[in-house]
Design a protein around this motif. Structure first.
Motif, PDB file in Angstrom:
ATOM      1  N   UNK A 189     -32.317 -20.568  17.646  1.00 31.29           N
ATOM      2  CA  UNK A 189     -31.593 -20.012  16.543  1.00 31.29           C
ATOM      3  C   UNK A 189     -30.861 -18.974  17.075  1.00 31.29           C
ATOM      4  N   UNK A 190     -29.583 -18.594  16.770  1.00 29.38           N
ATOM      5  CA  UNK A 190     -28.811 -17.370  17.126  1.00 29.38           C
ATOM      6  C   UNK A 190     -29.194 -16.204  16.519  1.00 29.38           C
ATOM      7  N   UNK A 191     -29.326 -15.226  17.465  1.00 27.53           N
ATOM      8  CA  UNK A 191     -29.569 -13.799  17.087  1.00 27.53           C
ATOM      9  C   UNK A 191     -28.447 -12.993  16.983  1.00 27.53           C
ATOM     10  N   UNK A 192     -28.535 -11.963  16.235  1.00 29.09           N
ATOM     11  CA  UNK A 192     -27.381 -11.038  16.103  1.00 29.09           C
ATOM     12  C   UNK A 192     -27.920  -9.639  16.107  1.00 29.09           C
ATOM     13  N   UNK A 193     -26.890  -8.735  16.115  1.00 23.38           N
ATOM     14  CA  UNK A 193     -27.267  -7.317  16.690  1.00 23.38           C
ATOM     15  C   UNK A 193     -26.642  -6.229  15.773  1.00 23.38           C
ATOM     16  N   UNK A 194     -27.366  -5.521  15.473  1.00 23.58           N
ATOM     17  CA  UNK A 194     -26.520  -3.990  14.740  1.00 23.58           C
ATOM     18  C   UNK A 194     -27.040  -2.833  15.579  1.00 23.58           C
ATOM     19  N   UNK A 195     -26.156  -2.080  15.907  1.00 25.19           N
ATOM     20  CA  UNK A 195     -26.294  -0.954  16.619  1.00 25.19           C
ATOM     21  C   UNK A 195     -26.124   0.286  15.816  1.00 25.19           C
ATOM     22  N   UNK A 196     -26.870   1.156  15.220  1.00 25.96           N
ATOM     23  CA  UNK A 196     -26.661   1.992  14.177  1.00 25.96           C
ATOM     24  C   UNK A 196     -26.899   3.617  14.800  1.00 25.96           C
ATOM     25  N   UNK A 197     -25.989   4.251  14.419  1.00 22.72           N
ATOM     26  CA  UNK A 197     -25.918   5.675  14.821  1.00 22.72           C
ATOM     27  C   UNK A 197     -27.044   6.421  13.981  1.00 22.72           C
ATOM     28  N   UNK A 198     -27.878   7.062  14.659  1.00 29.14           N
ATOM     29  CA  UNK A 198     -28.857   7.895  14.149  1.00 29.14           C
ATOM     30  C   UNK A 198     -28.876   9.210  14.785  1.00 29.14           C
ATOM     31  N   UNK A 199     -28.631  10.519  14.001  1.00 31.21           N
ATOM     32  CA  UNK A 199     -28.205  11.692  14.615  1.00 31.21           C
ATOM     33  C   UNK A 199     -29.153  12.611  13.716  1.00 31.21           C
ATOM     34  N   UNK A 200     -30.028  13.385  14.433  1.00 29.69           N
ATOM     35  CA  UNK A 200     -30.965  14.476  13.692  1.00 29.69           C
ATOM     36  C   UNK A 200     -31.618  13.644  12.510  1.00 29.69           C
ATOM     37  N   UNK A 201     -32.088  12.616  12.765  1.00 25.51           N
ATOM     38  CA  UNK A 201     -33.028  11.713  11.674  1.00 25.51           C
ATOM     39  C   UNK A 201     -32.075  11.225  10.528  1.00 25.51           C
ATOM     40  N   UNK A 202     -30.691  11.155  10.603  1.00 23.76           N
ATOM     41  CA  UNK A 202     -29.662  10.594   9.620  1.00 23.76           C
ATOM     42  C   UNK A 202     -28.926   9.318  10.191  1.00 23.76           C
TER      43      UNK A 202
END
Length: 208
Positions: A1-14
Motif C-alpha cells: 500500500x502507498x505511503x504518504x508523508x507530511x513534514x510539519x514545522x514545529x518551533x518552540x512547541x508550536x
C-alpha cells in the motif's frame, strides 16, 4: 500500500500551517476513496513534545490510518548550485513517501539541487516549491508538481502571485528562493538566478 508523508514545522512547541497540512491529508484520503482521515493536531498533542527550537515533525501514513512519527531538529540548508533537469513524465501530485525518482534525478545531475522542468515549464526542486523575483514582486510557477502548504498560504495572503515560468522567460527573473513547510518566505534568503548552472544559452539540460 502507498505511503504518504507530511513534514510539519514545529518551533518552540508550536505547529505551523497545520490547517493546510490537514486539508492535504483529507484530500489524499478522499481522492483514493477512503472515508475519514488522521488528525494531525491530535497526533502532535499526543507526542507531548516539550523542547524549544526548530523541528520537523515527520508523519508517514497509509490509507488504513496507520502512521509513524519522527521529530527531527531542523536547520534551513544553504545550497551551492542548481541545475535544470527535464523530465516530462514525472508526477508528484500527492506527497508520496517514495522519493526514488527524485533521488535518481539528483544523482544524475552535476549540482547540489535540481529544478525540474516539465514540458519546458519550471516546476519545483526535489523538496520545495519555488519563488522568482521580477522587480519587486515575487512569483511562483503555475506549473508546480506539488501544491505545497507554504505556497498555498502565501497565495492566500496575496504575498506572491502565480505565473507561467518557462525556459523561455526564466532569465527575466533576477533571483529565486525555495519555500516549503519549513522554509518560510524570506526576502533575505535568496539566490541570484545564475546559481542555476545551465540556464538557457549555457550548458545542455539534463533530459531524464
Amino acid at each position: 500500500m502507498s505511503q504518504f508523508i507530511e513534514s510539519i514545522k514545529v518551533e518552540d512547541q508550536e505547529t505551523f500551517l497545520i490547517e493546510f497540512h490537514q486539508q492535504r491529508v483529507n484530500q489524499t484520503f478522499a481522492h483514493f476513496g477512503k472515508e475519514g482521515s488522521i488528525d494531525l493536531a491530535k497526533i502532535y498533542k499526543n507526542l507531548e513534545h516539550d523542547e524549544d527550537g526548530l523541528f520537523k515533525l515527520r508523519i508517514v501514513y497509509d490509507l488504513d490510518k496507520k502512521f509513524r512519527t519522527q521529530m527531527i531538529p531542523y536547520a534551513i540548508p544553504e545550497i551551492a548550485d542548481f541545475q535544470l533537469v527535464e523530465n516530462n513524465s514525472f508526477d508528484y501530485s500527492f506527497k508520496f513517501e517514495d522519493r526514488k525518482e527524485l533521488e535518481r534525478m539528483k544523482m544524475k545531475s552535476r549540482s547540489e539541487e535540481i529544478i525540474i522542468v516539465k514540458n519546458h515549464h519550471i516546476t519545483d526542486t526535489s523538496y520545495s516549491n519555488l519563488l522568482f523575483l521580477k522587480g519587486k514582486e515575487w512569483f511562483t510557477p503555475s506549473t508546480y508538481l506539488l501544491n505545497g502548504v507554504q505556497r498555498q498560504s502565501l497565495l492566500k495572503q496575496k504575498e506572491i502571485k502565480e505565473t507561467e515560468i518557462t525556459l523561455q522567460n526564466i532569465k527575466q527573473f533576477s533571483h529565486f528562493q525555495l519555500i516549503n513547510s519549513l522554509n518560510d518566505f524570506d526576502k533575505n534568503f535568496i539566490y541570484p538566478i545564475d546559481k542555476i548552472i545551465n540556464l538557457p544559452g549555457s550548458d545542455e539540460y539534463l533530459d531524464l
